[in-house]
Design a protein around this motif. Structure first.
Motif, PDB file in Angstrom:
ATOM      1  N   VAL A 146       0.843  -1.186   0.000  1.00  0.00           N
ATOM      2  CA  VAL A 146       0.000   0.000   0.000  1.00  0.00           C
ATOM      3  C   VAL A 146       0.880   1.238   0.000  1.00  0.00           C
ATOM      4  O   VAL A 146       1.838   1.334   0.780  1.00  0.00           O
ATOM      5  N   LYS A 147       0.574   2.203  -0.854  1.00  0.00           N
ATOM      6  CA  LYS A 147       1.344   3.445  -0.945  1.00  0.00           C
ATOM      7  C   LYS A 147       0.572   4.640  -0.404  1.00  0.00           C
ATOM      8  O   LYS A 147       1.134   5.513   0.249  1.00  0.00           O
ATOM      9  N   ASN A 148      -0.734   4.673  -0.713  1.00  0.00           N
ATOM     10  CA  ASN A 148      -1.548   5.835  -0.376  1.00  0.00           C
ATOM     11  C   ASN A 148      -2.630   5.442   0.617  1.00  0.00           C
ATOM     12  O   ASN A 148      -3.273   4.403   0.471  1.00  0.00           O
ATOM     13  N   ILE A 149      -2.839   6.292   1.620  1.00  0.00           N
ATOM     14  CA  ILE A 149      -3.919   6.080   2.572  1.00  0.00           C
ATOM     15  C   ILE A 149      -4.617   7.415   2.832  1.00  0.00           C
ATOM     16  O   ILE A 149      -4.067   8.484   2.552  1.00  0.00           O
ATOM     17  N   GLN A 150      -5.825   7.316   3.359  1.00  0.00           N
ATOM     18  CA  GLN A 150      -6.572   8.504   3.744  1.00  0.00           C
ATOM     19  C   GLN A 150      -6.940   8.375   5.220  1.00  0.00           C
ATOM     20  O   GLN A 150      -7.469   7.342   5.642  1.00  0.00           O
ATOM     21  N   PHE A 151      -6.658   9.418   5.970  1.00  0.00           N
ATOM     22  CA  PHE A 151      -6.962   9.417   7.400  1.00  0.00           C
ATOM     23  C   PHE A 151      -8.192  10.281   7.627  1.00  0.00           C
ATOM     24  O   PHE A 151      -8.246  11.437   7.201  1.00  0.00           O
ATOM     25  N   ILE A 196      -8.157   5.148   7.348  1.00  0.00           N
ATOM     26  CA  ILE A 196      -7.844   4.857   8.745  1.00  0.00           C
ATOM     27  C   ILE A 196      -8.558   5.874   9.617  1.00  0.00           C
ATOM     28  O   ILE A 196      -8.598   7.069   9.298  1.00  0.00           O
ATOM     29  N   CYS A 197      -9.155   5.403  10.712  1.00  0.00           N
ATOM     30  CA  CYS A 197      -9.835   6.320  11.619  1.00  0.00           C
ATOM     31  C   CYS A 197      -9.907   5.687  13.004  1.00  0.00           C
ATOM     32  O   CYS A 197      -9.587   4.503  13.187  1.00  0.00           O
ATOM     33  N   PHE A 198     -10.324   6.493  13.989  1.00  0.00           N
ATOM     34  CA  PHE A 198     -10.515   5.976  15.339  1.00  0.00           C
ATOM     35  C   PHE A 198     -11.928   5.459  15.560  1.00  0.00           C
ATOM     36  O   PHE A 198     -12.141   4.479  16.246  1.00  0.00           O
ATOM     37  N   PHE A 199     -12.902   6.142  14.986  1.00  0.00           N
ATOM     38  CA  PHE A 199     -14.300   5.821  15.278  1.00  0.00           C
ATOM     39  C   PHE A 199     -15.063   5.560  13.975  1.00  0.00           C
ATOM     40  O   PHE A 199     -15.563   6.491  13.348  1.00  0.00           O
ATOM     41  N   PRO A 200     -15.149   4.312  13.564  1.00  0.00           N
ATOM     42  CA  PRO A 200     -15.804   4.004  12.281  1.00  0.00           C
ATOM     43  C   PRO A 200     -17.316   3.828  12.365  1.00  0.00           C
ATOM     44  O   PRO A 200     -17.946   3.478  11.380  1.00  0.00           O
ATOM     45  N   ASN A 201     -17.891   4.081  13.541  1.00  0.00           N
ATOM     46  CA  ASN A 201     -19.314   3.753  13.699  1.00  0.00           C
ATOM     47  C   ASN A 201     -20.196   4.513  12.726  1.00  0.00           C
ATOM     48  O   ASN A 201     -21.166   3.963  12.193  1.00  0.00           O
ATOM     49  N   ASN A 202     -19.896   5.799  12.478  1.00  0.00           N
ATOM     50  CA  ASN A 202     -20.720   6.556  11.541  1.00  0.00           C
ATOM     51  C   ASN A 202     -20.658   5.966  10.138  1.00  0.00           C
ATOM     52  O   ASN A 202     -21.652   5.916   9.412  1.00  0.00           O
ATOM     53  N   ILE A 203     -19.461   5.530   9.759  1.00  0.00           N
ATOM     54  CA  ILE A 203     -19.290   4.961   8.422  1.00  0.00           C
ATOM     55  C   ILE A 203     -19.992   3.616   8.321  1.00  0.00           C
ATOM     56  O   ILE A 203     -20.655   3.315   7.323  1.00  0.00           O
ATOM     57  N   ILE A 204     -19.883   2.802   9.370  1.00  0.00           N
ATOM     58  CA  ILE A 204     -20.579   1.519   9.385  1.00  0.00           C
ATOM     59  C   ILE A 204     -22.085   1.733   9.317  1.00  0.00           C
ATOM     60  O   ILE A 204     -22.797   1.031   8.593  1.00  0.00           O
ATOM     61  N   ASN A 205     -22.575   2.709  10.061  1.00  0.00           N
ATOM     62  CA  ASN A 205     -24.014   3.004  10.012  1.00  0.00           C
ATOM     63  C   ASN A 205     -24.435   3.434   8.616  1.00  0.00           C
ATOM     64  O   ASN A 205     -25.535   3.105   8.152  1.00  0.00           O
TER      65      ASN A 205
END
Length: 514
Positions: A146-151, A196-205
């Protein structure tokens, strides 16, 4: 061989039955093994799946009973049963001190969380555990080239310092783009990137509302993958899809190049409403009339290939002693099963299946042959039919004709309004390729808005002349061609006339050699 353990400890009997039904219609794999661990004895449904007497649907299934379930952790299960992956239906409470991260797998993006998910709440571990978890994540991403990521920033001031620390570490190894939750939630198209994030709950919802059963959560706190199934999913159809998606994710992670079934997945739950104009009983009368006209007696056993939701098969079950039904779509088979268990049902591709019995009557209806888009696929269907017919047995299939595509589906657009959903149906006929493409956009009402799901159906517009040529290459003999509204045998009509005069044709074939 890939072995998957399903940790059912603490699951109630009705939930276990639902899980077993999900496995029952999962596309069969010869190199896939399931191990069930539960604190209750297996059900009759399990025994039916494990010891299927009529089909070659040989899933490798084993069941083990562990009574001291509160003391059993996932490390114990992994060591005892030597499995490749675990699907757990409970969250372990004794792993908070282990370094690791969570991976949310979706068809659109790879999402990694560095917080601990306990009882559906997210907590940031202490700095040492966070550092080790981050190192493990960076190592895994580096191994994947992996080269590129988004935080994704949480936009919570309390966590700004921790997020800055993580960002500094990530920037050493990767090209990092920083976005906010607000920006992410309003992207019209997801990029196939690593987030990458700390709190993925909003995205999962968001995925739960927008694309049901399209994500699964993997814990990397272990030295083996553990997939967590959300016990809050109570809708049966959605739960089955979610579990199948999880199993598919495990196979994908093991580099199993398996095709994903897209047709008749989302549309399955609306199919019967969409087809409520069809007089199924008239179709069954016509089919049995054709059989009796040739055989002078009713059939003793019927097999319906590509049975869909089983409307025809269940009508047959009231008239014929033994009825078997198969379809490629697990979701269609789920609905078929919900209508009753009077028929023997199993999942399979119409061009590749193996029953342990032979029948005297096989049918394949509602344009199913049109979904076979090349010659070899049609010939493989005929091989399957030949394999499963007794001597002098009959096979009837229908096709949507050239006239039907030209007059009814070229530039067709229609909006169907249901109680809680809309279906936008668009179709086009492509003369040069002799194909028909149908696009279904399904809008289902949710708590806040409408969820959109899309399907694309590709069909081949076969000419009668082509199908006759294919039949002549098989071990079947064409005995008649019929229109359902006309009892006259059209077999002596010119093929051009059949293509241009009738919207739907039924082909009657017999097997003369054993």
């Amino acid at each position: 061989m890939i072995s998957i353990l399903l940790d059912l400890l603490g699951c109630k009997a009705d939930r276990i039955d639902l899980i077993l039904e999900s496995i029952r219609f999962f596309p069969k794999r010869s190199n896939l093994k399931f191990v069930f661990v539960s604190d209750i004895e297996p059900t009759d449904e399990f025994l039916h799946i494990k010891n299927c007497q009529f089909c070659g649907y040989d899933l490798n299934l084993e069941w083990f009973v562990e009574t001291e379930n509160m003391l059993i952790n996932l490390f114990y299960l992994k060591d005892k049963f030597q499995v490749d992956s675990i699907i757990s239906f409970r969250y372990s409470q004794d792993l908070t001190e282990l370094p690791g991260y969570y991976e949310i797998v979706t068809p659109f993006l790879n999402l990694y969380s560095l917080s601990d998910n306990i009882d559906h709440l997210y907590e940031i571990p202490d700095e040492n555990i966070l550092a080790m978890s981050l190192n493990k994540l960076c190592l895994d991403l580096t191994n994947k080239n992996v080269k590129n990521i988004q935080f994704i920033r949480s936009q919570i001031n309390y966590y700004t310092e921790l997020e800055n620390y993580v960002l500094d570490q990530l920037k050493i190894l990767f090209n990092v783009k920083v976005i906010n939750y607000f920006d992410f939630m309003h992207q019209t198209q997801f990029e196939n990137e690593n987030y990458i994030c700390f709190f993925p709950n909003n995205i999962i919802n968001y995925f739960t509302l927008s694309i049901p059963s399209s994500y699964t959560v993997i814990s990397h706190k272990f030295n083996f993958p553990v997939y967590y199934s959300d016990s809050r999913l109570n809708v049966q159809t959605g739960y089955k899809q979610h579990l199948r998606f999880t199993i598919q994710s495990i196979l994908d992670s093991n580099n199993e190049n398996l095709s994903h079934i897209t047709s008749y997945r989302s549309f399955a739950r609306l199919y019967d409403q969409y087809m409520n104009h069809v007089a199924y009983s008239n179709w069954v009368d016509f089919l049995l009339q054709q059989y009796r006209m040739i055989k002078k007696e009713p059939p003793k056993a019927v097999l319906e290939i590509a049975c869909g939701t089983g409307s025809i098969a269940h009508l047959f079950s009231d008239l014929v002693p033994n009825v078997y039904a198969t379809d490629q779509s697990p979701e269609m088979m789920d609905i078929c099963l919900e209508k009753g268990k009077s028929i023997h049902s199993f999942q399979s591709d119409m061009t590749d299946f193996n029953l342990r019995i032979k029948t005297d009557f096989i049918v394949c209806l509602f344009d199913s042959v049109n979904y076979l888009t090349d010659k070899n696929a049609v010939l493989n269907l005929f091989k399957m039919v030949t394999l499963h017919l007794v001597k002098d047995g009959l096979f009837i299939f229908d096709i949507s004709t050239l006239l039907n595509s030209e007059e009814h589906f070229d530039g067709f657009i229609n909006l169907e309004d249901y109680e809680n959903a809309y279906v936008l149906h668009q179709a086009d006929y492509f003369k040069k390729k002799m194909t028909q493409e149908t696009n279904l956009n399904i809008f289902t009402r949710t708590f806040l808005n409408y969820r959109r799901e899309d399907e694309i159906h590709q069909q081949k517009v076969w000419k009668v002349k082509e199908l006759i040529e294919f039949i002549n290459l098989s071990e079947l003999t064409l005995t008649g061609i019929y229109d359902i509204n006309n009892l006259n045998n059209l077999i002596n009509s010119t093929t051009e006339k059949l293509d241009s005069k009738y919207y739907r044709l039924f082909f009657v074939l017999s097997k003369n050699d054993d």
